[in-house]
Design an enzyme around this catalytic site. Structure first.
Site, PDB file in Angstrom:
ATOM      1  CD  GLU A 116     -52.437  -6.985   6.793  1.00  0.00           C
ATOM      2  OE1 GLU A 116     -52.010  -7.625   5.797  1.00  0.00           O
ATOM      3  OE2 GLU A 116     -53.559  -7.186   7.287  1.00  0.00           O
ATOM      4  CE  LYS A 144     -63.119  -6.376  18.737  1.00  0.00           C
ATOM      5  NZ  LYS A 144     -63.872  -7.228  17.814  1.00  0.00           N
ATOM      6  CG  MET A 180     -27.851  -9.487  -7.474  1.00  0.00           C
ATOM      7  SD  MET A 180     -26.478  -8.684  -8.339  1.00  0.00           S
ATOM      8  CE  MET A 180     -26.677  -6.988  -7.784  1.00  0.00           C
TER       9      MET A 180
END
Lengths: 578, 164
Positions: A51, A163, A485
């Protein structure tokens, strides 16, 4: 009147909101919605593999097009996986709508399976959020969500839908509102005319001006207006990381990026400026360095659409709240009417000084690092090669770290919406899914993901989405076998104690990995192979190509501002400082 | 300095949590908070008090205004205003001399004794926060059992008003 279920209403409303693509992942609480998606052809769904990537992809689509991006996830883990993506969009003011399924209304609060209070969890990282409790409210809520996301200072809006609200057996009339009006939300558009006049006069009287612009120019499509004003005044322009492309990177008035890894000339000019004209920028800590030492002699003019941004970090002498386009348009008109012109002699002297700084220590006037040799490939040279081979015309997304800064420094963006990166939140894993969104928006353009072997592994599962939906992006992996980094900071501040920043024995064979997903993999270990291989990579228009390029891990990003200093206090390389 | 900020808010679920969340998120403190619907039941009126200099107060007001549910936001402390707070205090009052002293104290502060048992008095008092603080100090030695304060409600003086 036709009656529709909540699920069908939602999809119809998305269509009416102008949505063509939805990026998402199904799950229990979203199944009614997914069934409604299946039964129509107006809204296309792209299945991702996580997601977070759905939200980044919709975000990348939005950054590349200016349209609102849309993601759809289920409740619980679907919703929480989306959170990093939402926060990323929030920090960079990207217009997005994230629709999340929720457990049925009667189950809310009962610790039901896959229940998360999505409105609560996302609250600090959204522009606004809605919990829809009736099918009758879906269309209007969606209309409001797109309106809020795309107006004022844009941002992500969450719409959480239980739902039972999308239950196919309960049908109601569909009504799409002709316009959205909200008494509590009326974003400012036009700036204060008196302030704008003052700003123009202050600019014309300036002797050492700098125009400092940020993501606001890109988001508000104000690049043309900015160019027109900068050209009229002949003033130097510097862009923030988010603002790259807002002013043409190859223009002679362009000083390069400013801030922590900004150019010497941009940071030094800012420090010595008598007038700083900030447009759609927010005086972020990665720009200003120590606020106490920030630009000691400057009168600050600050334009932003968000009133909270003005005078938040740096007090503006001339604050203007309004959109970049409307305020710049008005400034141009006023500047055209005024009889005075900027002091040409003072501006010429200022340019002379700036050009001196450029020649002395700029990264574009001479190479400021040891060139690549043999198997020692410099990451900067890879970016320069990418720029050369794509003729500066690719959409470049990036992840976060050294590679991001090298790309920002050495790929010169002449147009807005070509540089797509997570500037505010600094989200590793952003680059690949964001590139999918860009490629979907512009299938004929080259889309390159500049990444590192650290970042790419955070959303590498999306190589599978690229296969399923034919999204041939080019992955330029600057592989230094270290979290570059982090390592750089450990070199500079922790006596090179590489705490948890190296893992070279456990890295995957990226060529095989790419091939496993059905893509092309390439490994480059010698500088002499780089050009030919990269040409080959971009010649394969319909293939996703993973270029794993072994780069020099000892290389640092310079210039780099010194902590606690002013803007011009910089390390220029490992041993030389200002 | 103390700030009294008045907000007119959509009376919707989640609206209050956005206001409260903003304070913790931005590192501001809330000293007191009161909220209730107004004569228009689609609107809530919220008064909160906090501490901050002019620049901080300006940021707080701007940040509150940025919330989609807020309709109007005013820093009442900038102009002339009235603040009121309601307090209920339960105090030990078993002995006659203490009951007498308490009664006179309540009278001085223009409060009311609203409940009595053989062991306690419950006092109701309204006023600005300083007055309530002073009352607490005045009766502290008598033995306070419980204090309930409503938090500040505020309104501007004169013809100015906060309304849609």
């Amino acid at each position: 009147m036709e009656l529709l279920s909540g699920g069908d209403i939602l999809i119809r409303a998305l269509k009416d909101a102008g949505v063509k693509d939805v990026w998402g992942y199904p799950g229990g609480a979203a199944l009614h919605i997914y069934d409604a998606l299946y039964r129509q052809d107006d809204v296309f769904h792209i299945l991702v593999r996580h997601e977070q990537a759905a939200v980044h992809a919709a975000d990348g689509f939005s950054r590349a097009t200016g349209e609102v991006g849309t993601a759809l996830v289920t409740s619980g883990p679907g919703a929480t996986n989306a959170i990093t993506g939402i926060a990323t969009a929030f920090m960079d003011s990207i217009p997005m709508v994230i629709i999340s399924g929720q457990v049925p209304l009667s189950k809310i609060g009962q610790d039901a399976f896959q229940e998360t209070d999505m409105v609560g969890v996302s609250r600090p990282i959204v522009k606004h959020s809605f919990l829809v409790t009736r099918a009758e409210d879906i269309a209007e809520t969606i209309a409001k969500a797109y309106y809020i996301a795309s107006t004022g200072r844009p941002g992500p809006v969450v719409v959480d839908i239980p739902k039972d609200v999308t239950d196919p057996s309960y049908k109601v009339a569909y009504h799409w509102p002709a316009e959205v009006k909200m008494r509590s939300y009326q974003p400012t558009d036009k700036g204060h005319r008196g302030q704008i006049k003052r700003a123009v006069k202050t600019l014309i009287d300036a002797k050492r001006p700098v125009i400092y612009t940020g993501g606001g120019i890109v988001i508000d499509n104000a690049a043309e207006h900015l160019i027109a004003l900068a050209k009229k005044l002949n003033f130097p322009v510097t862009n923030t990381l988010m603002g790259l492309g807002g002013y043409p990177g190859t223009d002679k008035q362009y000083l390069g990026m400013l801030g922590m890894h900004g150019t010497y000339e941009a940071n030094t000019a800012m420090h010595h400026a008598d007038v700083i004209f900030a447009v759609g920028a927010r005086f972020d800590d990665r720009v200003t360095n120590d606020l106490e030492k920030f630009c000691p002699n400057a009168t600050i003019i600050h334009i932003d659409v968000d009133p909270t941004t003005v005078s938040k970090n740096i007090e503006a002498h001339i604050p203007i709240v309004g959109t970049c386009t409307s305020v710049l348009t008005e400034m141009l008109a006023i500047a055209g009417q005024l009889e005075r012109e900027p002091d040409a002699e003072a501006i010429a002297d200022w340019w002379k000084q700036i050009n001196q700084w450029r020649d002395d220590k700029g990264i574009y006037t001479a190479s400021r690092y040891e060139p690549s040799a043999g198997t020692c490939i410099k990451p900067q040279d890879v970016i320069k090669m990418l720029y050369k081979i794509t003729s500066g015309e690719a959409i470049v997304t990036s992840d976060v770290g050294q590679h991001q800064m090298f790309a920002a420094q050495y790929y010169l963006f002449d147009e807005p919406r070509m540089w797509i990166n997570s500037g505010g939140l600094g989200t590793m894993g952003f680059g690949l899914p964001a590139a999918m969104g860009c490629k979907r928006a512009f299938p004929d353009k080259d889309v390159a993901v500049v990444t590192g072997e650290g970042s790419i592994q955070m959303c590498i599962q999306e190589l599978s989405t690229c296969t399923q939906h034919n999204l041939p992006v080019k992955i330029i992996n600057l592989n230094n076998a270290a979290l570059g980094m982090v390592r750089q900071w450990q070199d500079m501040n922790y006596s090179s104690r590489y705490s948890e920043s190296i893992y070279e024995d456990s890295l995957p064979d990226f060529v095989k990995l790419a091939e496993a997903y059905g893509h092309v993999g390439m490994k480059i270990t010698h500088i002499d192979e780089l050009e030919e291989k990269m040409r080959e990579c971009f010649a394969m228009k319909d293939r996703t190509v993973f270029m794993d390029i072994c780069v020099d891990r000892s290389e640092h990003v310079y210039p780099m501002q010194m902590p606690g200093g002013s803007m011009r206090d910089l390390w220029l390389n490992k041993t030389e400082r200002t | 300095m103390k700030r009294i900020i008045s907000i007119l808010l959509e009376n919707e679920s989640g609206a209050l949590s956005r206001v409260v969340g903003l304070f913790s998120q931005r590192g501001y403190n809330i000293d007191t908070l009161t909220v209730a619907p107004t004569d228009d039941d689609t609107l809530s009126r919220l008064t909160l008090t906090t501490q901050g200099d002019d620049q901080m107060a300006e940021q707080i007001v701007k940040q509150l205004h940025k919330l989609i549910d807020t309709i109007k936001v005013v820093d009442l402390t900038v102009g002339s205003h009235i603040e009121r707070e309601l307090m209920l205090v339960k105090i030990k009052a078993a002995e006659n001399d203490i009951r007498a002293e308490l009664k006179s104290c309540v009278e001085i502060f223009r409060g009311t004794i609203i409940d009595v048992t053989s062991a306690t008095y419950t006092v109701q008092l309204a006023g600005d926060s300083e007055k309530l603080d002073a009352f607490i100090e005045a009766v502290r030695e008598l033995g306070i059992v419980e204090v309930v304060r409503s938090g500040v409600s505020g309104i501007s003086r004169g013809d100015k008003f906060l309304r849609v």
